[in-house]
Design a protein around this motif. Sequence first.
Motif, PDB file in Angstrom:
ATOM      1  N   ASP A  15       0.854  -1.198   0.000  1.00  0.00           N
ATOM      2  CA  ASP A  15       0.000   0.000   0.000  1.00  0.00           C
ATOM      3  C   ASP A  15       0.887   1.244   0.000  1.00  0.00           C
ATOM      4  OD1 ASP A  15      -1.682   2.113   0.427  1.00  0.00           O
ATOM      5  OD2 ASP A  15      -2.854   1.134   2.001  1.00  0.00           O
ATOM      6  N   PRO A  16       1.017   1.913  -1.168  1.00  0.00           N
ATOM      7  CA  PRO A  16       1.926   3.062  -1.232  1.00  0.00           C
ATOM      8  C   PRO A  16       1.486   4.203  -0.318  1.00  0.00           C
ATOM      9  CG  PRO A  16       1.153   2.431  -3.439  1.00  0.00           C
ATOM     10  CD  PRO A  16       0.343   1.670  -2.453  1.00  0.00           C
ATOM     11  N   SER A  17       0.177   4.329  -0.081  1.00  0.00           N
ATOM     12  CA  SER A  17      -0.276   5.459   0.742  1.00  0.00           C
ATOM     13  C   SER A  17       0.130   5.281   2.206  1.00  0.00           C
ATOM     14  CB  SER A  17      -1.788   5.648   0.625  1.00  0.00           C
ATOM     15  OG  SER A  17      -2.449   4.610   1.302  1.00  0.00           O
ATOM     16  N   GLU A  20       4.451   1.610   2.439  1.00  0.00           N
ATOM     17  CA  GLU A  20       5.009   0.246   2.490  1.00  0.00           C
ATOM     18  C   GLU A  20       6.095   0.026   1.430  1.00  0.00           C
ATOM     19  OE1 GLU A  20       0.975  -1.826   4.346  1.00  0.00           O
ATOM     20  OE2 GLU A  20       1.533  -2.284   2.284  1.00  0.00           O
ATOM     21  N   GLN A  21       6.078   0.871   0.384  1.00  0.00           N
ATOM     22  CA  GLN A  21       7.091   0.765  -0.669  1.00  0.00           C
ATOM     23  C   GLN A  21       8.443   1.303  -0.209  1.00  0.00           C
ATOM     24  OE1 GLN A  21       4.929   3.007  -0.221  1.00  0.00           O
ATOM     25  NE2 GLN A  21       5.085   4.832  -1.486  1.00  0.00           N
ATOM     26  N   LEU A  22       8.470   1.872   1.002  1.00  0.00           N
ATOM     27  CA  LEU A  22       9.718   2.456   1.510  1.00  0.00           C
ATOM     28  C   LEU A  22      10.368   1.594   2.593  1.00  0.00           C
ATOM     29  CD1 LEU A  22       8.327   6.100   1.728  1.00  0.00           C
ATOM     30  CD2 LEU A  22       9.596   5.031  -0.148  1.00  0.00           C
ATOM     31  N   ASN A  32      13.994   2.008  -6.294  1.00  0.00           N
ATOM     32  CA  ASN A  32      13.297   3.270  -6.588  1.00  0.00           C
ATOM     33  C   ASN A  32      12.081   3.450  -5.678  1.00  0.00           C
ATOM     34  OD1 ASN A  32      13.071   5.653  -8.148  1.00  0.00           O
ATOM     35  ND2 ASN A  32      11.564   4.700  -9.503  1.00  0.00           N
ATOM     36  N   GLY A  33      11.792   2.460  -4.862  1.00  0.00           N
ATOM     37  CA  GLY A  33      10.676   2.578  -3.916  1.00  0.00           C
ATOM     38  C   GLY A  33       9.325   2.661  -4.595  1.00  0.00           C
ATOM     39  N   ARG A  34       9.178   1.932  -5.675  1.00  0.00           N
ATOM     40  CA  ARG A  34       7.901   1.945  -6.398  1.00  0.00           C
ATOM     41  C   ARG A  34       7.495   0.527  -6.756  1.00  0.00           C
ATOM     42  NH1 ARG A  34       6.714   7.416  -9.509  1.00  0.00           N
ATOM     43  NH2 ARG A  34       7.092   8.686  -7.685  1.00  0.00           N
ATOM     44  N   ILE A  35       6.188   0.353  -6.942  1.00  0.00           N
ATOM     45  CA  ILE A  35       5.675  -0.935  -7.395  1.00  0.00           C
ATOM     46  C   ILE A  35       5.407  -0.860  -8.900  1.00  0.00           C
ATOM     47  CG2 ILE A  35       4.745  -1.682  -5.183  1.00  0.00           C
ATOM     48  CD1 ILE A  35       2.044  -0.540  -6.019  1.00  0.00           C
ATOM     49  N   PRO A  36       5.466  -1.969  -9.611  1.00  0.00           N
ATOM     50  CA  PRO A  36       5.652  -3.346  -9.139  1.00  0.00           C
ATOM     51  C   PRO A  36       7.130  -3.744  -9.044  1.00  0.00           C
ATOM     52  CG  PRO A  36       5.282  -3.369 -11.491  1.00  0.00           C
ATOM     53  CD  PRO A  36       5.237  -1.914 -11.059  1.00  0.00           C
ATOM     54  N   ALA A  37       7.345  -4.891  -8.385  1.00  0.00           N
ATOM     55  CA  ALA A  37       8.665  -5.513  -8.354  1.00  0.00           C
ATOM     56  C   ALA A  37       8.443  -7.021  -8.320  1.00  0.00           C
ATOM     57  CB  ALA A  37       9.442  -5.057  -7.133  1.00  0.00           C
ATOM     58  N   PHE A  53      13.036  -4.925 -10.838  1.00  0.00           N
ATOM     59  CA  PHE A  53      12.102  -3.808 -10.666  1.00  0.00           C
ATOM     60  C   PHE A  53      11.903  -3.104 -12.003  1.00  0.00           C
ATOM     61  CE2 PHE A  53      14.604   0.224 -10.550  1.00  0.00           C
ATOM     62  CZ  PHE A  53      15.894  -0.282 -10.540  1.00  0.00           C
ATOM     63  N   GLU A  54      10.914  -2.236 -12.089  1.00  0.00           N
ATOM     64  CA  GLU A  54      10.436  -1.556 -13.306  1.00  0.00           C
ATOM     65  C   GLU A  54       9.577  -2.539 -14.112  1.00  0.00           C
ATOM     66  OE1 GLU A  54      10.408   1.549 -14.796  1.00  0.00           O
ATOM     67  OE2 GLU A  54      11.188   2.359 -12.933  1.00  0.00           O
ATOM     68  N   SER A  55       8.327  -2.137 -14.337  1.00  0.00           N
ATOM     69  CA  SER A  55       7.368  -3.055 -14.961  1.00  0.00           C
ATOM     70  C   SER A  55       7.818  -3.540 -16.344  1.00  0.00           C
ATOM     71  CB  SER A  55       5.986  -2.406 -15.042  1.00  0.00           C
ATOM     72  OG  SER A  55       6.054  -1.186 -15.759  1.00  0.00           O
ATOM     73  N   GLY A  56       8.466  -2.655 -17.138  1.00  0.00           N
ATOM     74  CA  GLY A  56       8.915  -3.079 -18.462  1.00  0.00           C
ATOM     75  C   GLY A  56       9.980  -4.162 -18.360  1.00  0.00           C
ATOM     76  N   VAL A 207       3.491  11.123   2.369  1.00  0.00           N
ATOM     77  CA  VAL A 207       4.197   9.899   1.957  1.00  0.00           C
ATOM     78  C   VAL A 207       4.301   9.841   0.440  1.00  0.00           C
ATOM     79  CG1 VAL A 207       4.065   7.385   1.875  1.00  0.00           C
ATOM     80  CG2 VAL A 207       3.498   8.572   3.990  1.00  0.00           C
ATOM     81  N   LEU A 208       3.192  10.127  -0.237  1.00  0.00           N
ATOM     82  CA  LEU A 208       3.153   9.930  -1.692  1.00  0.00           C
ATOM     83  C   LEU A 208       3.865  11.042  -2.463  1.00  0.00           C
ATOM     84  CD1 LEU A 208      -0.473   8.608  -2.144  1.00  0.00           C
ATOM     85  CD2 LEU A 208       1.627   7.347  -2.623  1.00  0.00           C
ATOM     86  N   PHE A 209       3.666  12.283  -2.030  1.00  0.00           N
ATOM     87  CA  PHE A 209       4.156  13.394  -2.858  1.00  0.00           C
ATOM     88  C   PHE A 209       5.120  14.327  -2.132  1.00  0.00           C
ATOM     89  CE2 PHE A 209      -0.416  12.701  -4.242  1.00  0.00           C
ATOM     90  CZ  PHE A 209      -0.065  11.799  -5.225  1.00  0.00           C
TER      91      PHE A 209
HETATM   92  N1  LIG Z   1       8.306   3.240 -14.224  1.00  0.00           N
HETATM   93  C1  LIG Z   1       7.763   2.516 -13.106  1.00  0.00           C
HETATM   94  C2  LIG Z   1       6.664   3.313 -12.450  1.00  0.00           C
HETATM   95  C3  LIG Z   1       6.230   2.705 -11.159  1.00  0.00           C
HETATM   96  C4  LIG Z   1       5.282   3.579 -10.366  1.00  0.00           C
HETATM   97  O1  LIG Z   1       5.266   4.817 -10.511  1.00  0.00           O
HETATM   98  N2  LIG Z   1       4.504   2.951  -9.480  1.00  0.00           N
HETATM   99  C5  LIG Z   1       3.581   3.673  -8.618  1.00  0.00           C
HETATM  100  C6  LIG Z   1       2.273   2.919  -8.494  1.00  0.00           C
HETATM  101  S1  LIG Z   1       1.564   2.521  -9.982  1.00  0.00           S
HETATM  102  C7  LIG Z   1       4.146   3.718  -7.210  1.00  0.00           C
HETATM  103  O2  LIG Z   1       4.785   2.789  -6.782  1.00  0.00           O
HETATM  104  N3  LIG Z   1       3.874   4.804  -6.480  1.00  0.00           N
HETATM  105  C8  LIG Z   1       4.274   4.913  -5.116  1.00  0.00           C
HETATM  106  C9  LIG Z   1       5.086   6.146  -4.810  1.00  0.00           C
HETATM  107  O3  LIG Z   1       5.208   7.012  -5.695  1.00  0.00           O
HETATM  108  O4  LIG Z   1       5.578   6.227  -3.694  1.00  0.00           O
HETATM  109  C10 LIG Z   1       7.245   1.138 -13.610  1.00  0.00           C
HETATM  110  O5  LIG Z   1       6.725   1.093 -14.718  1.00  0.00           O
HETATM  111  O6  LIG Z   1       7.396   0.138 -12.882  1.00  0.00           O
END
Ligand SMILES: N[C@@H](CCC(=O)N[C@@H](CS)C(=O)NCC(=O)O)C(=O)O
Length: 214
Positions: A15-17, A20-22, A32-37, A53-56, A207-209
């Motif tokens: 839950d990024p809000s 939990e990504q941190l 990078n602290g972002r989902i998905p992984a 990490f990184e969806s691509g 947390v988010l921004f």
């Molecule tokens: N380029 C990354 C973007 C990942 C991304 O921005 N994920 C968002 C959710 S869809 C996220 O983790 N946001 C949490 C945050 O910004 O702390 C990918 O494609 O994996």
Amino acid sequence: LLEELGVLFEGVAIDPSKGEQLQPEFLKVSPNGRIPALKDSDPADGGEPMSVFESGAILIYLADKYGHFLPRDARPRTAVLEWIMWQMAGLGPTMGQARHFRFFAPAPHAYSIQRFTNESSRLFSVLDARLRGRDFICGEYSIADMCCWPWLLYSKSNGQNLADFPDLARWFESVGERAAVKRVARKWWEGVAYETPQKITKAQRAVLFGRTRQ
Ligand SMILES: N[C@@H](CCC(=O)N[C@@H](CS)C(=O)NCC(=O)O)C(=O)O
């Protein structure tokens, strides 16, 4: 992709809000602290578990590992990779920013909304043109379709009318009929407010921004 492949996997909700990504454990997988992984406990080389990490990168890794949805020959493979990069660098970030300024800016800022809405519409028209006379973005159904499709769920709330993009709309409908897409939508996305996101609290905003170098 995992649903399409029929591979057994465990999904871990982050839950990024809540930040939990941190968590240090997650940052080891996704710096990078972002989902998905992804954590693969059974890599093809038989070695240690590996993370991506990184969806691509995750899509390319899995498509190569299982030999589906990403051709091996240079020409068709490059076409799929082109559209993956187009999504990662264009459609995804642009729609993300459009959504940010539309729904999460602390004060309305018309130019930012207009800029990212117009750019999203331009990108929609690029994909619409690509799909003219094609069932899928690159010949067969591929990871290019998989990474672009979910963004279209946000089109209405982001100010695009799919009726203006007939080939994109046709493709969106037909991919949405795939059994794996339906299963994923039911399993993970049901109940998510695509149209208008919920209001966020001050703590969630921080947390988010609110993160900076510090
Ligand atoms: N380029 C990354 C973007 C990942 C991304 O921005 N994920 C968002 C959710 S869809 C996220 O983790 N946001 C949490 C945050 O910004 O702390 C990918 O494609 O994996």
